[in-house]
Every structure is written in structure tokens, then in C-alpha cells.
Design an enzyme around this catalytic site. Structure first.
Site, PDB file in Angstrom:
ATOM      1  CE  LYS A 126      -4.392   1.103   0.161  1.00  0.00           C
ATOM      2  NZ  LYS A 126      -5.558   0.415  -0.405  1.00  0.00           N
ATOM      3  CG  ASP A 166      -7.363   3.377  -0.982  1.00  0.00           C
ATOM      4  OD1 ASP A 166      -8.021   2.329  -0.931  1.00  0.00           O
ATOM      5  OD2 ASP A 166      -7.290   4.149   0.004  1.00  0.00           O
ATOM      6  N   GLY A 239     -17.708   7.762  -3.350  1.00  0.00           N
ATOM      7  CA  GLY A 239     -16.448   7.767  -4.076  1.00  0.00           C
ATOM      8  C   GLY A 239     -16.397   6.618  -5.051  1.00  0.00           C
ATOM      9  CG  ASN A 240     -12.521   5.823  -6.755  1.00  0.00           C
ATOM     10  OD1 ASN A 240     -12.834   6.566  -7.669  1.00  0.00           O
ATOM     11  ND2 ASN A 240     -11.373   5.958  -6.089  1.00  0.00           N
ATOM     12  CB  VAL A 241     -15.716   1.990  -2.924  1.00  0.00           C
ATOM     13  CG1 VAL A 241     -16.498   0.941  -2.190  1.00  0.00           C
ATOM     14  CG2 VAL A 241     -14.282   1.561  -3.138  1.00  0.00           C
ATOM     15  CB  ALA A 242     -20.041   4.948  -2.440  1.00  0.00           C
ATOM     16  CD1 TRP A 243     -18.156   5.727  -8.342  1.00  0.00           C
ATOM     17  CD2 TRP A 243     -19.414   4.728  -9.884  1.00  0.00           C
ATOM     18  NE1 TRP A 243     -17.334   5.347  -9.371  1.00  0.00           N
ATOM     19  CE2 TRP A 243     -18.081   4.729 -10.340  1.00  0.00           C
ATOM     20  CE3 TRP A 243     -20.376   4.138 -10.689  1.00  0.00           C
ATOM     21  CZ2 TRP A 243     -17.694   4.172 -11.558  1.00  0.00           C
ATOM     22  CZ3 TRP A 243     -19.994   3.579 -11.914  1.00  0.00           C
ATOM     23  CH2 TRP A 243     -18.666   3.608 -12.328  1.00  0.00           C
TER      24      TRP A 243
END
Ligand code: NAP
Length: 444
Positions: A126, A166, A239-243
């Protein structure tokens, strides 16, 4: 806590003072796998766990850049190359002012087990910076990314370490980072994932974490004899993940009633779908705040300074950041009838909240639920090596299969009577494979 685990944690804390997020992540894993660890004297003799909590390499560097006013700015860059037992280091880059070594160590440590669960040949890593892209111009972001990559490029490569996005790192940042890598190294290679489709990216990658999380939830529901259709969801962040998660929930007949930002959340009982999602994506692309304007545009309620967990929903999906849901939030959710919580953010729940939820409802940790993102990154690496682009259907089918396998692994290692301890299942399932590879590779 058992005294031998306590002793292990005290030694770690003494060696890494102040790294609270890292300690929290290690403790969760150690508690889950301790029985397996001590039952296997080969692990103990080879000090597998002691080696696993020490990153193979930590790189920390200065990132100087010039802002639009001509001022010199200095940020700090990091890459934590945690574990390469199963393959090249793989894990995202986070650009956010809260980034510290402790946060990146917790994320890199978790990533090692998550990547192992995907069954793809990827180690864990990471990285990131305390730089915030929010409020910056495109030119500033580009100059920052170029400076960041000028140092990072020495340490990464398609067979060494393959970063991805991320928090704060989406398609735009990956583009600038890739451009600078190519310019310095004079090679067009799959050194980053999350690339644009025309230059080596994979279909489905942007939505993969959210899609994968919803596939995982489908399997959790199946065990409970339920389906997504008709369920109400609380989602945090946008964000990237929620949408991606929101799109898939809508497609499968569920209803999402919340999204949030650091400033509060909106509640839209009519559901967040269709043109409303398009509107949010447009605002997000232009670097604007999204939560409050949405409330004005679509007649939803904005709750400043509050979190979505106070609403009555069937299922909760934290999708924003670590420790975003505490035990008070968890009790409120359960009290209001929520029966399933799947972490999509990494370590979205505090340790106390996770413990509480495990007792009360169906609860699964981020390292299993959100593994779809890195899984499709792994598939992007494969397509890059083969110089091929798979179809949307092919990538989606593979993602679906991987999420089903991760769920099966959690059930296999986490079953306790008729209940599933997903935390134990994910940790033991991820651990055994890494531990066995480390044993086979000797003391390195
Ligand atoms: P992102 O695109 O930056 O989105 C994060 C979202 O959360 C933004 O809408 C942000 O709002 C909001 N947010 C940040 N802090 C918040 C807070 N304290 N309270 C409420 N909302 C907050 O990041 P992401 O890539 O979606 O990542 C989200 C989580 O998923 C992280 O834990 C990440 O490690 C994990 N994850 C991501 C991936 C991936 O593929 N991207 C894969 C696996 C796991 P603002 O933009 O207004 O700050």
C-alpha cells in the site's frame, strides 16, 4: 484477551509505538488465527507471524511540487511493500491529508490477506501521500503526481510492485502517474492498474469494488434465505467504491437511501438511482462537494455533521473510510432492524463495533467484501501480460466467481454451528496460504 496474544501484541506495540490503526488491524487477525497458529508448530518455529507483521520494505520520500501561485509545496510519499510471498506487491495508493505510516501499514497488512483470498498471485502493499487532490486544479494534481512518480518509479515494476488507486486516486491520478512512469522508464508496461480503457485498463475495474461487494452481499443473503430485491440500503461516502455498489444494488432491485461526505449525509427515501447517480458523478468529476447540493436538487434531507447509520434500513454498507462506524452507530442500526452489515471500506468499523455486530447480525469485514477491486486489478495485470482485452461479460463473470469463492472460503473457515464468523473465515482463509508460501520459501 488470552495472555499469549496479549504478549504478542505488547511486543508489537513496543516496537511500533503510536501506530494505532496498524495495531488494530493486527490484533483482529491475530485473534482470529491464533488457534491455527499454535496448532501448527512449523508456523511458530519459523516465526511466521512475527515476520508477517514486519513489512518487507518501507519507502518514504519527499514530494516537492509547485502550486498554481508559484509556491513550492512539500508532501510526504510512501510505499509499504508488505509481503511478496504470493506474488508482486499489489495494493492501492491513497492521497489524503490523514495518510500516515500507521494507516498505510494497516492497509498493506490487510491487503496481504485480501489478495490471498482472491486466489490470484498477488502479494500485499500500500502507498500514498498526505496530499489532498480536493480543491486542487488539474495542473496541480498533474505536477504532484509527476513528482510522486519520479521517486516511486525506482521501486515498482510489473513483476515487482503494481500500485492501483484508493481514496483520492482515481482514473485521472492513475493517468498522470502512468504517464510519468512511461516517460522516465521508456516502457509501456502494466505497472499500475486502474488505467484508462484505451491504454491497458480493464473493463469493469472502476466499478469492481462496489460490484464485488454487492455480489458478496448476495451470497450472505442467500445463506439467510433472502435476496437483494426489496431491501433498503444505507451507504456512506460517494467515491470510487460507493457508486459501483449503488449501481449494482439498483440493478438487482434494492433501494439506496443514503450517501455521505465528511460534512454529513443525505437521506432520500425515494432512492438514489438513475439520473440522480449521473448528477452525483458529474459533481464528483468536477471536484465539487456533492452531498449538500444533491439535497437541494432532489428534495432530499441533508443532516449536517451526522452519519447515515441512524436511519432505519435493512442493510448497511460503509463505503467511505476506516473506523467510520462505532459501537454507538452499530447499536442504532441493530435497534432499527438492520440485519446485515458488509464493510466495503477497509476496517470501516471500530474494533468494538465489529465485535458487537458479529454477535448480533450477519457481519463481514472489508478484506473479504471489498476484494473485488484488487481481484479485477489482478485480471487487468493478466490482460496486460497477454496483451489482450477481455469483454465486459468475461471480466464480470470472473469477478462474480472470485467473490463466490471468497464467500465460500469465509464459510469454510468461519462456520460455527449455523452462524458464520466472516472475520475468522476471512483471516484464517487468507493467512494459511500466505503462511504456507512463506514456509516453503525459507527464512527471507
Ligand atoms: P474515494 O473515491 O476517495 O471516496 C471516499 C468517499 O468517502 C468520498 O465520497 C469522501 O468524501 C467520503 N469520505 C471521506 N471521509 C469521510 C468521512 N469521514 N465521513 C463520510 N464520508 C467520508 O475512495 P474510495 O476509493 O471509494 O475508497 C473508499 C474506501 O474503500 C476506503 O476505505 C478504501 O481503502 C476502500 N477500498 C477502495 C478500493 C478501490 O478500488 N478504490 C478497493 C478496496 C477498498 P469527500 O470526497 O468529500 O472527501
Amino acid at each position: 484477551m488470552r495472555s499469549d496474544i496479549n504478549e504478542f501484541m505488547m511486543a508489537l506495540q513496543a516496537k511500533t509505538p503510536g501506530e494505532n490503526e496498524f495495531h488494530q488491524a493486527v490484533q483482529e487477525v491475530v485473534e482470529s488465527i491464533w488457534d491455527v497458529y499454535i496448532k501448527n508448530p512449523r508456523y511458530k518455529k519459523a516465526k511466521i507471524l512475527e515476520r508477517m507483521v514486519e513489512p518487507e520494505r518501507v519507502i518514504m520520500f519527499r514530494v516537492p511540487w509547485i502550486d498554481d501561485q508559484g509556491e513550492v509545496q512539500i508532501n510526504r510519499g510512501y510505499r509499504v511493500e508488505f509481503n511478496s510471498a504470493l506474488g508482486p506487491y499489489k495494493g492501492g495508493l491513497r492521497f489524503h491529508p490523514t495518510v500516515t505510516l500507521s494507516i498505510l501499514k494497516f492497509l498493506g497488512f490487510e491487503q496481504t490477506f485480501k489478495n490471498s483470498l482472491t486466489t490470484l498471485p498477488m502479494g500485499g502493499g500500500k502507498g500514498g501521500s498526505d496530499f489532498s487532490p480536493k480543491g486542487k486544479s488539474d495542473n496541480e494534481i498533474m505536477r504532484f503526481c509527476q513528482s510522486f512518480m519520479t521517486e516511486l518509479q525506482r521501486h515498482i515494476g510489473p513483476n515487482t510492485d503494481v500500485p492501483a488507486g484508493d481514496i483520492g486516486v482515481g482514473g485521472r491520478e492513475i493517468g498522470y502517474l502512468f504517464g510519468q512512469y512511461k516517460r522516465i522508464r521508456n516502457e509501456f508496461t502494466g505497472v499500475l492498474t486502474g488505467k484508462g480503457l484505451a491504454w491497458g485498463g480493464s473493463l469493469i475495474r472502476p466499478e469492481a469494488t462496489g460490484y464485488g461487494a454487492v455480489y458478496f452481499v448476495q451470497h450472505m443473503l442467500e445463506l439467510l434465505g433472502k435476496k437483494i430485491v426489496g431491501q433498503t440500503f444505507a451507504v456512506s461516502g460517494f467515491g470510487n467504491v460507493a457508486w459501483g455498489a449503488i449501481m449494482k444494488i439498483n440493478e438487482l432491485g434494492g433501494k439506496v437511501v443514503t450517501i455521505s461526505g465528511p460534512d454529513g449525509y443525505i437521506y432520500d427515501p425515494a432512492g438514489i438511482s438513475g439520473e440522480k447517480v449521473d448528477y452525483l458523478l458529474e459533481l464528483r468529476a468536477s471536484n465539487n462537494d456533492i452531498v449538500e447540493p444533491y439535497a437541494d436538487e432532489f428534495d432530499a434531507t441533508f443532516f449536517p455533521g451526522r452519519k447515515p447509520w441512524e436511519q432505519k434500513v435493512d442493510i448497511a454498507l460503509p463505503c467511505a473510510t476506516e473506523n467510520e462506524l462505532d459501537v454507538g452507530d452499530a447499536s442504532l442500526l441493530v435497534l432499527n432492524g438492520c440485519f446485515l452489515l458488509a464493510e466495503v471500506s477497509n476496517m470501516g468499523c471500530t474494533a468494538e463495533a465489529a465485535e458487537f455486530l458479529m454477535e448480533k447480525i450477519s457481519y463481514a469485514p472489508g478484506k473479504a467484501v471489498n476484494a473485488g477491486g484488487v481481484a479485477v486489478s489482478g485480471l487487468e495485470m493478466t490482460q496486460n501480460s497477454q496483451r489482450l482485452n477481455w469483454t465486459r461479460e468475461e471480466v464480470d463473470a470472473r469477478l462474480h466467481l472470485i467473490m463466490r469463492e471468497i464467500h465460500d472460503t469465509c464459510v469454510r473457515f468461519g462456520r460455527n454451528g449455523d452462524r458464520i464468523n466472516y472475520v475468522k473465515g476471512a483471516n484464517v482463509g487468507g493467512f494459511v496460504k500466505v503462511a504456507d508460501a512463506m514456509l516453503a520459501q525459507g527464512v527471507v
